[in-house]
Scaffold this motif. Structure first.
Motif, mmCIF file in Angstrom:
data_model
loop_
_atom_site.group_PDB
_atom_site.id
_atom_site.type_symbol
_atom_site.label_atom_id
_atom_site.label_comp_id
_atom_site.label_asym_id
_atom_site.label_seq_id
_atom_site.Cartn_x
_atom_site.Cartn_y
_atom_site.Cartn_z
ATOM 1 N N LYS A 82 0.831 -1.207 0.000
ATOM 2 C CA LYS A 82 0.000 0.000 0.000
ATOM 3 C C LYS A 82 0.866 1.258 0.000
ATOM 4 C CE LYS A 82 -4.138 -1.931 2.186
ATOM 5 N NZ LYS A 82 -5.079 -1.817 3.325
ATOM 6 N N ALA A 83 2.008 1.184 0.662
ATOM 7 C CA ALA A 83 2.921 2.335 0.662
ATOM 8 C C ALA A 83 3.488 2.578 -0.737
ATOM 9 C CB ALA A 83 4.044 2.105 1.662
ATOM 10 N N PHE A 84 3.764 1.503 -1.477
ATOM 11 C CA PHE A 84 4.292 1.650 -2.836
ATOM 12 C C PHE A 84 3.239 2.214 -3.786
ATOM 13 C CE2 PHE A 84 7.970 -0.947 -1.699
ATOM 14 C CZ PHE A 84 8.937 -0.416 -2.518
ATOM 15 N N VAL A 85 1.965 1.953 -3.515
ATOM 16 C CA VAL A 85 0.892 2.459 -4.383
ATOM 17 C C VAL A 85 0.875 3.979 -4.401
ATOM 18 C CG1 VAL A 85 -1.620 2.572 -4.664
ATOM 19 C CG2 VAL A 85 -0.527 0.396 -4.140
ATOM 20 N N GLN A 86 1.300 4.600 -3.287
ATOM 21 C CA GLN A 86 1.224 6.055 -3.166
ATOM 22 C C GLN A 86 2.188 6.773 -4.110
ATOM 23 O OE1 GLN A 86 -1.172 7.224 -1.234
ATOM 24 N NE2 GLN A 86 -1.654 5.114 -0.625
ATOM 25 N N SER A 87 3.208 6.076 -4.604
ATOM 26 C CA SER A 87 4.206 6.718 -5.462
ATOM 27 C C SER A 87 3.990 6.340 -6.923
ATOM 28 C CB SER A 87 5.617 6.314 -5.035
ATOM 29 O OG SER A 87 6.573 6.852 -5.918
ATOM 30 N N PRO A 88 3.883 7.313 -7.817
ATOM 31 C CA PRO A 88 3.699 7.004 -9.248
ATOM 32 C C PRO A 88 4.961 6.476 -9.922
ATOM 33 C CG PRO A 88 3.907 9.371 -8.928
ATOM 34 C CD PRO A 88 3.882 8.763 -7.558
ATOM 35 N N LEU A 89 6.089 6.516 -9.233
ATOM 36 C CA LEU A 89 7.339 6.046 -9.834
ATOM 37 C C LEU A 89 7.404 4.523 -9.922
ATOM 38 C CD1 LEU A 89 9.910 8.431 -8.085
ATOM 39 C CD2 LEU A 89 9.115 8.537 -10.447
ATOM 40 N N PHE A 90 6.568 3.828 -9.152
ATOM 41 C CA PHE A 90 6.610 2.373 -9.121
ATOM 42 C C PHE A 90 5.415 1.807 -9.892
ATOM 43 C CE2 PHE A 90 8.864 3.866 -5.409
ATOM 44 C CZ PHE A 90 10.031 3.119 -5.453
ATOM 45 N N PRO A 91 5.662 0.974 -10.916
ATOM 46 C CA PRO A 91 4.580 0.435 -11.743
ATOM 47 C C PRO A 91 3.623 -0.455 -10.946
ATOM 48 C CG PRO A 91 6.730 0.078 -12.764
ATOM 49 C CD PRO A 91 6.993 0.539 -11.381
ATOM 50 N N THR A 92 2.479 -0.721 -11.568
ATOM 51 C CA THR A 92 1.446 -1.538 -10.910
ATOM 52 C C THR A 92 1.952 -2.939 -10.604
ATOM 53 O OG1 THR A 92 -0.211 -0.302 -12.148
ATOM 54 C CG2 THR A 92 -0.936 -2.321 -11.105
ATOM 55 N N LEU A 93 2.781 -3.497 -11.483
ATOM 56 C CA LEU A 93 3.304 -4.840 -11.255
ATOM 57 C C LEU A 93 4.071 -4.923 -9.938
ATOM 58 C CD1 LEU A 93 3.757 -7.709 -12.367
ATOM 59 C CD2 LEU A 93 5.814 -6.859 -13.509
ATOM 60 N N CYS A 94 4.765 -3.848 -9.571
ATOM 61 C CA CYS A 94 5.506 -3.839 -8.307
ATOM 62 C C CYS A 94 4.554 -3.991 -7.131
ATOM 63 C CB CYS A 94 6.302 -2.539 -8.177
ATOM 64 S SG CYS A 94 7.551 -2.300 -9.464
ATOM 65 N N HIS A 95 3.442 -3.239 -7.156
ATOM 66 C CA HIS A 95 2.484 -3.324 -6.053
ATOM 67 C C HIS A 95 1.927 -4.736 -5.941
ATOM 68 C CE1 HIS A 95 1.526 0.911 -7.856
ATOM 69 N NE2 HIS A 95 2.730 0.873 -7.314
ATOM 70 N N GLN A 96 1.591 -5.320 -7.079
ATOM 71 C CA GLN A 96 0.948 -6.641 -7.073
ATOM 72 C C GLN A 96 1.885 -7.719 -6.551
ATOM 73 O OE1 GLN A 96 -0.214 -6.943 -11.179
ATOM 74 N NE2 GLN A 96 -2.061 -5.703 -10.922
ATOM 75 N N LEU A 97 3.116 -7.740 -7.042
ATOM 76 C CA LEU A 97 4.054 -8.778 -6.600
ATOM 77 C C LEU A 97 4.450 -8.603 -5.136
ATOM 78 C CD1 LEU A 97 6.414 -9.253 -9.684
ATOM 79 C CD2 LEU A 97 4.534 -10.691 -8.935
ATOM 80 N N ILE A 98 4.603 -7.358 -4.709
ATOM 81 C CA ILE A 98 4.935 -7.123 -3.296
ATOM 82 C C ILE A 98 3.783 -7.575 -2.403
ATOM 83 C CG2 ILE A 98 5.336 -5.311 -1.584
ATOM 84 C CD1 ILE A 98 6.961 -3.836 -3.731
ATOM 85 N N LYS A 99 2.549 -7.328 -2.837
ATOM 86 C CA LYS A 99 1.384 -7.774 -2.057
ATOM 87 C C LYS A 99 1.362 -9.299 -1.944
ATOM 88 C CE LYS A 99 -3.663 -7.489 -1.847
ATOM 89 N NZ LYS A 99 -4.894 -6.968 -2.501
ATOM 90 N N ILE A 100 1.635 -9.971 -3.069
ATOM 91 C CA ILE A 100 1.681 -11.439 -3.050
ATOM 92 C C ILE A 100 2.794 -11.923 -2.124
ATOM 93 C CG2 ILE A 100 2.145 -13.484 -4.466
ATOM 94 C CD1 ILE A 100 0.852 -11.960 -6.815
ATOM 95 N N GLY A 101 3.948 -11.252 -2.172
ATOM 96 C CA GLY A 101 5.074 -11.637 -1.320
ATOM 97 C C GLY A 101 4.757 -11.463 0.156
#
Length: 406
Positions: free
Chosen positions: A324-343
């Motif tokens: 959720k913290a990564f979602v706040q930054s537009p510099l990180f693509p959606t794939l990053c949020h999804q894989l981090i959530k799964i991890g």
């Protein structure tokens, strides 16, 4: 100042000559802030100083990354071979070809011999060893896996250095070609075209508009060119000295790199690769997520990513999940949020961070390899148009004169 309180000091390399109690001449090298400390050390060792001469100022740029990485990798190899830590440090210090590194490593070995942790000794040389070295080695000391942590750190630093070099090479090529094209154009306008203009003056005929325009441009460059060049050099020097060191101007420069079509993907993927690779390594080493984010922020050079990571770190400290913290930054693509959530949900965050690092490193390497091949035809075409246009403009009056005479 690093986390352990070590301050970046202005080290200098000195060469000393002294006499021992038996009357024999002794000499050696030492790094210190000033000569007074060396006098104290020599007196404490029972030596009578004869001369102390400064050989070199050891600025931050002196300590090369490849030498750092080589030391950590060699240390890991010696530890895995069963050699004690103090003996390994002493061996590496004695065998090093550079006097400054020799002094630093022997000083570290001396501190370890006195019972100080290796991470603490590295922290006394923040210019030589960045903070991530101290953090990872500290984890290795706590877990009893110093050799594995050193090897992991060396591999990570080598991969990052290789990626940085590729990115720099890919960005440097277009600049060099553009500079060559500019120099060729200026030489033709200021040296070649004026000679043709003298010949055209004898024709006593009206010149084609294209040729006349270039002749006027050439005359303007010859008369005002030195002043323009002086103003540009003065402006560049003033910008580099006064404005470039300030953070807000660096932010603007790096924002431009993130905005330009040719560089945005390359810079973004290289930064993401470094961030996730550092995060994965710190997680595998057993560091906390907050410490890993701090290490990732220190490892990346782009200030926009540093700001984003510091904001994510603050949100983690407030109890917000990492994805959720990564979602706040537009510099990180959606794939990053999804894989981090799964991890986070599966308990395999380090593995998925490693996959993200591999993905973005692969994309950055591919872009760096293909960027020069993609830009080269465009740059060659532009150079051809410029040089060809100048040649046509120079010979166009001769062609027209031939047709009139015919």
């Amino acid at each position: 100042m690093s986390e352990n309180g070590a301050v970046s000091k202005k080290w200098r390399l000195y060469q000393w000559l002294a006499v021992d109690t038996l009357g024999s001449i002794q000499q050696g090298n030492c790094i210190e802030i000033n000569k007074d400390n060396i006098y104290q050390q020599l007196f404490a060792a029972g030596l009578q100083p004869v001369s102390i001469r400064m050989k070199q100022r050891l600025r931050r740029q002196f300590w090369k990354n490849q030498e750092r990485v080589a030391f950590v990798r060699q240390l890991a190899t010696l530890l895995q071979a069963g050699l004690p830590l103090m003996n390994s440090l002493t061996l590496l210090g004695n065998e090093h070809t550079k006097a400054a590194w020799n002094c630093v490593l022997l000083n570290i070995a001396k501190g370890v011999c006195e019972g100080k942790p290796l991470s603490e000794m590295l922290g006394q040389y923040p210019d030589t060893f960045p903070d991530i070295y101290r953090q990872i080695i500290s984890i290795g000391e706590l877990t009893g896996q110093l050799d594995k942590c050193c090897l992991q750190l060396a591999i990570q630093q080598e991969q990052q250095a290789e990626l940085r070099n590729k990115v720099k090479k890919a960005l440097r090529y277009p600049l060099i070609v553009s500079a060559i094209a500019t120099i060729v154009t200026l030489l033709m306008l200021t040296l070649v075209l004026p000679e043709f203009a003298k010949i055209y003056a004898s024709f006593d005929a009206k010149l084609p508009w294209f040729t006349q325009m270039l002749i006027n441009t050439s005359e303007t460059l010859i008369t005002t060119g030195p002043w323009i060049a002086g103003a540009l050099l003065l402006g560049c020097f003033g910008y580099l000295q006064k404005m470039h060191p300030h953070t807000r101007w660096k932010l603007r420069e790096q924002k431009l790199l993130l905005w330009l079509p040719l560089t945005s993907r390359l810079v973004t993927d290289s930064c993401l690769g470094q961030i996730f690779q550092t995060l994965a390594m710190t997680q595998q080493a057993g560091m906390t997520l907050i410490a890993g984010l701090a290490a990732s922020s220190a490892s990346v050079s782009n200030l926009h990513f540093q700001v984003a990571l510091n904001q994510i770190r603050e949100q983690i400290m407030q109890g917000i999940p990492l994805h959720k913290a990564f979602v706040q930054s537009p510099l990180f693509p959606t794939l990053c949020h999804q894989l981090i959530k799964i991890g986070e949900e599966s308990g395999s965050l380090d593995e998925l961070l490693q996959k993200l690092a591999h993905l973005h490193n692969h994309k950055a390497n591919s872009l760096a390899d293909t960027l020069s091949q993609t830009i080269e035809p465009v740059l060659m075409a532009v150079m051809g148009i410029i040089v060809g246009g100048l040649v046509i403009a120079m010979y166009l009056p001769i062609f027209q004169l031939g047709s009139v005479m015919g």
